[in-house]
Design an enzyme around this catalytic site. Structure first.
Site, PDB file in Angstrom:
ATOM      1  N   LYS A 188      42.975  30.913  22.573  1.00  0.00           N
ATOM      2  CA  LYS A 188      43.394  32.310  22.358  1.00  0.00           C
ATOM      3  C   LYS A 188      44.244  32.725  23.558  1.00  0.00           C
ATOM      4  CE  LYS A 188      42.847  36.244  23.459  1.00  0.00           C
ATOM      5  NZ  LYS A 188      44.031  37.144  23.618  1.00  0.00           N
ATOM      6  N   GLY A 241      41.221  34.929  33.824  1.00  0.00           N
ATOM      7  CA  GLY A 241      41.685  36.312  33.753  1.00  0.00           C
ATOM      8  C   GLY A 241      40.984  37.151  34.801  1.00  0.00           C
ATOM      9  N   SER A 242      40.808  38.428  34.485  1.00  0.00           N
ATOM     10  CA  SER A 242      40.272  39.361  35.470  1.00  0.00           C
ATOM     11  C   SER A 242      38.769  39.161  35.667  1.00  0.00           C
ATOM     12  CB  SER A 242      40.538  40.796  35.011  1.00  0.00           C
ATOM     13  OG  SER A 242      39.875  41.037  33.790  1.00  0.00           O
ATOM     14  N   THR A 243      38.300  39.542  36.839  1.00  0.00           N
ATOM     15  CA  THR A 243      36.873  39.448  37.138  1.00  0.00           C
ATOM     16  C   THR A 243      36.090  40.387  36.216  1.00  0.00           C
ATOM     17  OG1 THR A 243      37.326  38.746  39.385  1.00  0.00           O
ATOM     18  CG2 THR A 243      35.171  39.718  39.004  1.00  0.00           C
ATOM     19  N   VAL A 245      36.721  41.222  33.024  1.00  0.00           N
ATOM     20  CA  VAL A 245      36.489  40.601  31.706  1.00  0.00           C
ATOM     21  C   VAL A 245      35.597  39.363  31.867  1.00  0.00           C
ATOM     22  CG1 VAL A 245      37.578  39.542  29.689  1.00  0.00           C
ATOM     23  CG2 VAL A 245      38.598  41.560  30.710  1.00  0.00           C
ATOM     24  N   GLY A 246      35.733  38.665  32.988  1.00  0.00           N
ATOM     25  CA  GLY A 246      34.842  37.519  33.252  1.00  0.00           C
ATOM     26  C   GLY A 246      33.374  37.926  33.176  1.00  0.00           C
ATOM     27  N   GLU A 263      37.763  31.239  35.702  1.00  0.00           N
ATOM     28  CA  GLU A 263      38.665  31.327  36.844  1.00  0.00           C
ATOM     29  C   GLU A 263      39.165  32.760  36.918  1.00  0.00           C
ATOM     30  OE1 GLU A 263      41.838  28.442  37.180  1.00  0.00           O
ATOM     31  OE2 GLU A 263      42.703  29.603  38.818  1.00  0.00           O
ATOM     32  N   CYS A 297      46.596  34.090  40.537  1.00  0.00           N
ATOM     33  CA  CYS A 297      45.237  34.290  41.039  1.00  0.00           C
ATOM     34  C   CYS A 297      45.130  33.752  42.460  1.00  0.00           C
ATOM     35  CB  CYS A 297      44.211  33.648  40.116  1.00  0.00           C
ATOM     36  SG  CYS A 297      44.603  31.967  39.691  1.00  0.00           S
ATOM     37  N   GLU A 395      42.318  43.043  44.341  1.00  0.00           N
ATOM     38  CA  GLU A 395      43.393  42.166  43.851  1.00  0.00           C
ATOM     39  C   GLU A 395      44.490  43.044  43.253  1.00  0.00           C
ATOM     40  OE1 GLU A 395      42.840  39.668  40.262  1.00  0.00           O
ATOM     41  OE2 GLU A 395      43.700  38.048  41.457  1.00  0.00           O
TER      42      GLU A 395
HETATM   43  P1  NDP Z   1      42.424  40.234  31.245  1.00  0.00           P
HETATM   44  O1  NDP Z   1      41.302  39.665  32.004  1.00  0.00           O
HETATM   45  O2  NDP Z   1      42.176  41.413  30.369  1.00  0.00           O
HETATM   46  O3  NDP Z   1      43.136  39.110  30.314  1.00  0.00           O
HETATM   47  C1  NDP Z   1      42.936  37.727  30.407  1.00  0.00           C
HETATM   48  C2  NDP Z   1      42.690  37.131  29.022  1.00  0.00           C
HETATM   49  O4  NDP Z   1      41.462  37.637  28.509  1.00  0.00           O
HETATM   50  C3  NDP Z   1      43.751  37.486  27.976  1.00  0.00           C
HETATM   51  O5  NDP Z   1      43.906  36.424  27.051  1.00  0.00           O
HETATM   52  C4  NDP Z   1      43.116  38.677  27.276  1.00  0.00           C
HETATM   53  O6  NDP Z   1      43.656  38.864  25.984  1.00  0.00           O
HETATM   54  C5  NDP Z   1      41.670  38.226  27.236  1.00  0.00           C
HETATM   55  N1  NDP Z   1      40.678  39.295  27.056  1.00  0.00           N
HETATM   56  C6  NDP Z   1      40.810  40.634  27.258  1.00  0.00           C
HETATM   57  N2  NDP Z   1      39.658  41.266  26.974  1.00  0.00           N
HETATM   58  C7  NDP Z   1      38.772  40.325  26.580  1.00  0.00           C
HETATM   59  C8  NDP Z   1      37.408  40.349  26.178  1.00  0.00           C
HETATM   60  N3  NDP Z   1      36.710  41.483  26.100  1.00  0.00           N
HETATM   61  N4  NDP Z   1      36.807  39.185  25.874  1.00  0.00           N
HETATM   62  C9  NDP Z   1      37.476  38.018  25.946  1.00  0.00           C
HETATM   63  N5  NDP Z   1      38.775  37.929  26.316  1.00  0.00           N
HETATM   64  C10 NDP Z   1      39.415  39.062  26.641  1.00  0.00           C
HETATM   65  O7  NDP Z   1      43.577  40.569  32.261  1.00  0.00           O
HETATM   66  P2  NDP Z   1      44.618  41.773  32.185  1.00  0.00           P
HETATM   67  O8  NDP Z   1      45.727  41.334  31.346  1.00  0.00           O
HETATM   68  O9  NDP Z   1      43.988  43.062  31.798  1.00  0.00           O
HETATM   69  O10 NDP Z   1      45.023  41.893  33.724  1.00  0.00           O
HETATM   70  C11 NDP Z   1      44.257  42.745  34.567  1.00  0.00           C
HETATM   71  C12 NDP Z   1      44.033  42.123  35.900  1.00  0.00           C
HETATM   72  O11 NDP Z   1      43.378  40.876  35.758  1.00  0.00           O
HETATM   73  C13 NDP Z   1      45.285  41.785  36.683  1.00  0.00           C
HETATM   74  O12 NDP Z   1      45.758  42.905  37.349  1.00  0.00           O
HETATM   75  C14 NDP Z   1      44.787  40.728  37.607  1.00  0.00           C
HETATM   76  O13 NDP Z   1      44.156  41.347  38.709  1.00  0.00           O
HETATM   77  C15 NDP Z   1      43.719  39.987  36.793  1.00  0.00           C
HETATM   78  N6  NDP Z   1      44.205  38.745  36.188  1.00  0.00           N
HETATM   79  C16 NDP Z   1      43.851  37.569  36.754  1.00  0.00           C
HETATM   80  C17 NDP Z   1      44.325  36.381  36.252  1.00  0.00           C
HETATM   81  C18 NDP Z   1      43.983  35.080  36.851  1.00  0.00           C
HETATM   82  O14 NDP Z   1      44.759  34.124  36.734  1.00  0.00           O
HETATM   83  N7  NDP Z   1      42.822  34.935  37.472  1.00  0.00           N
HETATM   84  C19 NDP Z   1      45.233  36.353  35.106  1.00  0.00           C
HETATM   85  C20 NDP Z   1      45.507  37.647  34.534  1.00  0.00           C
HETATM   86  C21 NDP Z   1      45.000  38.781  35.071  1.00  0.00           C
HETATM   87  P3  NDP Z   1      44.838  39.923  25.753  1.00  0.00           P
HETATM   88  O15 NDP Z   1      45.816  39.757  26.861  1.00  0.00           O
HETATM   89  O16 NDP Z   1      45.381  39.498  24.437  1.00  0.00           O
HETATM   90  O17 NDP Z   1      44.196  41.260  25.745  1.00  0.00           O
END
Ligand code: NDP
Length: 499
Positions: A188, A241-243, A245-246, A263, A297, A395
């Site tokens: 996804k 992704g973000s901490t 959502v993690g 991660e 990240c 971050e």
């Molecule tokens: P998110 O954590 O929201 O997005 C990362 C992934 O998770 C995307 O595929 C997103 O889908 C998906 N996602 C969103 N909500 C859920 C959920 N409830 N359950 C499962 N998966 C979900 O990052 P953001 O785009 O909101 O970015 C916000 C912040 O996150 C940034 O400012 C940065 O600080 C951090 N970030 C860190 C990353 C890293 O590499 N560690 C990468 C990206 C962001 P979709 O985009 O379709 O909503």
């Protein structure tokens, strides 16, 4: 016109993609679609199906069938390796096309996107070898009557949730390793950068990956992503992704106790000692925060520099940042492209305003750049940052560097560790004792000495503390997607329990 130049024009109409399940592309139809606008040009470039939870169920069922009937999980590793090697060749052949769509959706410079696709081909080549090298263990020390074998088995169906900052690179730091382990995948991608995840489906099908082994469901994180983390028939989720959502993933995974790889965020220190090659270090520090517009990240977002050289070094980094070419991602000369999402653009500008309000000294940048279209922010450097300021602690995920001076090595280590994160760190010094001491004491999953953001297929990636769980890439990245089984084998007759 050569093929490369021909691809550098914007598409006249957005390209429509279908999603991919069980070897078939399925058009959006009544589901409707998301339209993505290029962040560098503000024109529509792609349209993606708005998949539903039912689509996810269909993809998980396909991945489950493919896993259970052994079409991939039980074939000899050498056959898996053949597919991965063919995929690498196809990636090299299709580099230009994949890089083009990556740049349009993400806003990163085309030269960088091309290099990333080349790196991804290397991941597939490495994983092909790793598939064949993967092995268990044997215990020949259990006495005459007992022999012990430890095997590694694929964990099963893996859900892969990837972000928008490196849509293809992060995907390829996982997919070949997961496939090498014998697992099947439902991916996804972020809803704003799904194109190259779908192009990989074409690549893998052409390489001979059996249907059902790699499926892609496009859609929003809050629907498809959330449903994936809750899904009872997924054995493991790898989330990047973000901490915030993690944390939600951890809660959702409790339903079936699926394994999680996470991660997450980072607030990564760059420690610069006065005895470093300062010219080299300034270039590395500028690269560490400017690369991918600081949307990594592992971006080096805190510059912890020895006080005796702090002001001079700050000026050197600022000069480098001012010289880096910011602009149209499709221009092959561009080094720093657009900010990927409007929300992220607002977040970064909010942190810059906050840094000014909290009294940090603006050394360079500090505002948006106007190229007539698209969203761009000037690389920004703040001096006189204290450990309590938001720009030092949170971050930002943008091209914003916070400078904090130190007097002793102990102080430098303490500042570096004063964060909830532990993803990456760098040290710059010509003194081997300092380099080794700092690399052993700073709590981070990746560490660089006199370099930064180096990586490749061999070395594992992942974080300490709130930066995540588990490791991707390297042989560790294959082992993550396996389960260990112990087998005790009785030799000869057993000692009777009932005489
Ligand atoms: P998110 O954590 O929201 O997005 C990362 C992934 O998770 C995307 O595929 C997103 O889908 C998906 N996602 C969103 N909500 C859920 C959920 N409830 N359950 C499962 N998966 C979900 O990052 P953001 O785009 O909101 O970015 C916000 C912040 O996150 C940034 O400012 C940065 O600080 C951090 N970030 C860190 C990353 C890293 O590499 N560690 C990468 C990206 C962001 P979709 O985009 O379709 O909503």
């Amino acid at each position: 016109m050569d093929q490369r130049a021909a691809t550098l024009a914007l598409p006249e109409t957005p390209r429509s993609f279908g999603f991919f399940v069980d070897g078939q592309t399925i058009e959006a139809g009544p589901r409707g679609h998301f339209e993505r606008r290029s962040p560098g040009h503000d024109v529509p470039v792609t349209r993606m199906p708005k998949c539903t939870k039912a689509d996810l169920d269909m993809a998980v069922a396909a991945a489950r069938r493919a896993f259970e009937d052994g079409r991939w999980s039980r074939i000899p590793a050498v056959e898996r390796a053949d597919v991965l090697l063919r995929a690498a060749q196809i990636l090299r052949r299709r580099t230009e096309e994949i890089a083009y769509w990556e740049t349009l959706e993400n806003g990163k410079p085309i030269s960088q996107a091309r290099a990333e696709v080349g790196g991804c081909a290397g991941m597939f080549e490495y994983a092909a070898g790793a598939a064949r090298a993967l092995h268990g263990d044997a215990f020949n020390n259990l006495g005459e009557g007992m022999f012990g074998v430890v095997t590694r088995e694929p964990i099963g169906v893996v859900g892969l949730i990837t972000p928008w900052n490196f849509p293809f690179l992060i995907l390829c730091e996982r997919v070949p390793y997961i496939l090498a382990a014998g697992c099947t995948i439902v991916a996804k991608p972020s809803e704003v950068t799904s194109a190259t995840t779908l192009l990989l489906a074409e690549v893998l099908a052409e390489a001979g990956l059996p249907a059902g082994c790699y499926n892609v469901v496009t859609g929003s994180g809050s629907t498809v992503g959330q449903a994936m983390t809750e899904h009872a028939d997924i054995d493991m989720v790898s989330f990047t992704g973000s901490t915030a959502v993690g944390r939600r993933c951890v809660a959702a995974a409790a339903g079936n106790f699926k394994k999680l790889g996470l991660e997450l965020g980072g607030k990564n220190p760059q420690i610069v000692f006065a005895d470093a090659d300062l010219e080299d270090a300034a270039d590395g520090v500028a690269f560490g925060i400017g690369f991918n517009t600081g949307q990594c990240c592992v971006s080096g977002s805190r510059l912890i520099v020895e006080r005796s050289v702090a002001r001079d070094f700050e000026a050197m980094v600022a000069a480098k940042l001012a010289k880096a070419k910011v602009g149209d991602p499709l221009d092959p000369e561009t080094q720093i492209g657009a900010i990927t999402t409007t929300a992220q653009n607002d977040t970064i500008l909010g942190y810059i305003a906050n840094g000014k309000q909290e009294g940090a000294r603006l050394v360079c940048g500090g505002d948006r750049l106007d190229f007539g279209r698209g969203q761009y922010i000037a690389p920004t450097l703040f001096g006189d940052v204290t450990g309590t300021m938001a720009i030092a602690r949170e971050e930002i995920f943008g091209p914003v560097l916070a400078v904090m001076p130190f007097d002793t090595m102990e102080e430098a280590i303490a500042i570096a560790n004063d964060t909830v994160y532990g993803l990456a760190a760098s040290v710059w010094t010509k003194n081997i004792d300092k380099a080794l001491t700092v690399s052993r004491r700073v709590r981070a999953g990746r560490f660089w000495v006199n370099t930064t953001l180096a990586g490749g297929p061999e070395l594992p990636i992942g974080g300490f503390k709130q930066s995540g769980w588990g490791r991707e890439a390297g042989i560790y990245g294959v082992e993550e997607y396996t389960q260990v089984k112990s087998v005790h084998i009785e030799i000869g007759r057993r000692q009777p329990w009932v005489g």
